[in-house]
Design an enzyme around this catalytic site. Sequence first.
Site, PDB file in Angstrom:
ATOM      1  N   HIS A   1      -1.899  10.557  -6.598  1.00 43.55           N
ATOM      2  CA  HIS A   1      -3.059  11.450  -6.608  1.00 43.55           C
ATOM      3  C   HIS A   1      -3.045  12.396  -7.812  1.00 43.55           C
ATOM      4  O   HIS A   1      -4.100  12.823  -8.269  1.00 43.55           O
ATOM      5  CB  HIS A   1      -3.114  12.267  -5.317  1.00 43.55           C
ATOM      6  CG  HIS A   1      -3.738  11.529  -4.170  1.00 43.55           C
ATOM      7  ND1 HIS A   1      -3.026  10.697  -3.347  1.00 43.55           N
ATOM      8  CD2 HIS A   1      -5.020  11.494  -3.729  1.00 43.55           C
ATOM      9  CE1 HIS A   1      -3.844  10.182  -2.438  1.00 43.55           C
ATOM     10  NE2 HIS A   1      -5.057  10.639  -2.649  1.00 43.55           N
TER      11      HIS A   1
ATOM     12  N   ASN B   1      -9.387   5.995   4.637  1.00 40.59           N
ATOM     13  CA  ASN B   1      -8.799   5.342   3.463  1.00 40.59           C
ATOM     14  C   ASN B   1      -7.879   4.188   3.875  1.00 40.59           C
ATOM     15  O   ASN B   1      -6.749   4.052   3.398  1.00 40.59           O
ATOM     16  CB  ASN B   1      -8.040   6.357   2.614  1.00 40.59           C
ATOM     17  CG  ASN B   1      -8.048   5.991   1.135  1.00 40.59           C
ATOM     18  OD1 ASN B   1      -8.613   4.970   0.737  1.00 40.59           O
ATOM     19  ND2 ASN B   1      -7.410   6.805   0.321  1.00 40.59           N
TER      20      ASN B   1
END
Length: 474
Positions: A348, A312
Amino acid sequence: MELSERLAGMAGVPVEAFRLLVTLIAGYPIAAIYRKLIVDLENKALHHLFFAFCGLSLCYFNYGKDTYHSLLAISVTFVLVHLLRGAPHLMLGVNFVFHMGYLLLGYYFTASNEYDILWTMPHCILTLRMIGFGFDVADGLKPVSKLSKEQSETALKHPPSFLQLLAYAYFPSGFLVGPQFPYRRYQNFTNGDFRQYEGCVDAGLKRLGMGVLYLIVCQLGLAYLPDNYFLTPEFAEQHFIKRIFFLGFWAKFTLYKYISCWLFAEGALMCIGFTYKGRDAQGNPDWSGCTNVKLMLLETGNTMEHYVQSFNVNTNQWVAQYIFKRLKFLNNRNISYAAALGFLAVWHGYHSGYYMAFLMEYMIVSTEKQIDRVYTKEVLPRYGEILNNSMIYKVLYFVSLKSYNIVYMGWCLTSFVFLKYERWITVFSAVNYFGFIYMFIWACLFHGYRHFVGKPPQNREPAATASTVKQATD
């Protein structure tokens, strides 16, 4: 029943996952159409219209009427940028609060025990894109002398039109799973700055091939080690060594699911000529400008920090540029690191598993740094010559690090995938909480050694919670 549902049923996969895959693959014919029919058109509005239409259509294909969430978010940012551009701090604050608040409300009303493929998935990508866009507009109001090198490369002197912003936000191969990129990259691309360089299609098709390979391995691996297996008594009754290695291999297969999606998206961006980075050491065009995973480091690395640095990547770079470095005025790296970690966790969602995963990452990377200091400062100076000449030691060293790499990846990813406390604590219990126990034992040994024998040289830089934060200090 619509066609996508029938095809998903024939393939034996959820229709949401099928649509996601189709959307990622659609980036390749879109790239071919653009290069064949659009790229040489002098009217840039047609370029923006093409990308906005393709992206919006793909978004609607996946989420139907829920597409309005992203349209609303983009519209609000456009209005804020034009109304409050004269008050940049107010614009940044309102823009940040709106996007994070909207995303968190979306999580609140849609969250379940699983990682759902809903409108919130691309919306979390859009949230970072719109927040970063706001910062870039604000930076465009500052004198160049007051900007860092990164800020001067992304600052926007003149905000784009609404059509341009739509095209940027819905760029077909970047809106669904990333990667993150600033508006200036999109602007340079549509201006034709990358067009004179060759090799993008070959690079993109190679990336596509790697994506297919990783997806196949992922599907085969998870068919043998599905998520729900680790919640069963059958798993808990396996031998301890089997349990921790099963969990580790499951984690790698699970990572491959994310990696394959990123590779598909990146390959399409390469094929359209979007990812130019400069020239490599051999003087050839480098098309890795939007790379979200460093495959070589991921597969050859031996520590958790290697995973962090290779996974990521673009999101980590975004956090470094727009969160960590923007907190430089606090003059305290620990607070900046904590803020970056906290932002990533909140971004998240609400699930406790996300917070545990980031906490474990920080603790494990910190422990690795301590072990590395002891090894390089205490062990190697005394026994380095003997160890380096021992083939048995080299083999044991390699096997130990690889085993650690596999086993602790399983421990770290457990809470990130199982999300709810009742689920991830069940898996932790099934492997006897080994991750906590071994780190606790090491902490006792390390701090006991420092207290009774002497303090080894200190690492003055706190362990990074993400590769970005590490890169941010470069």
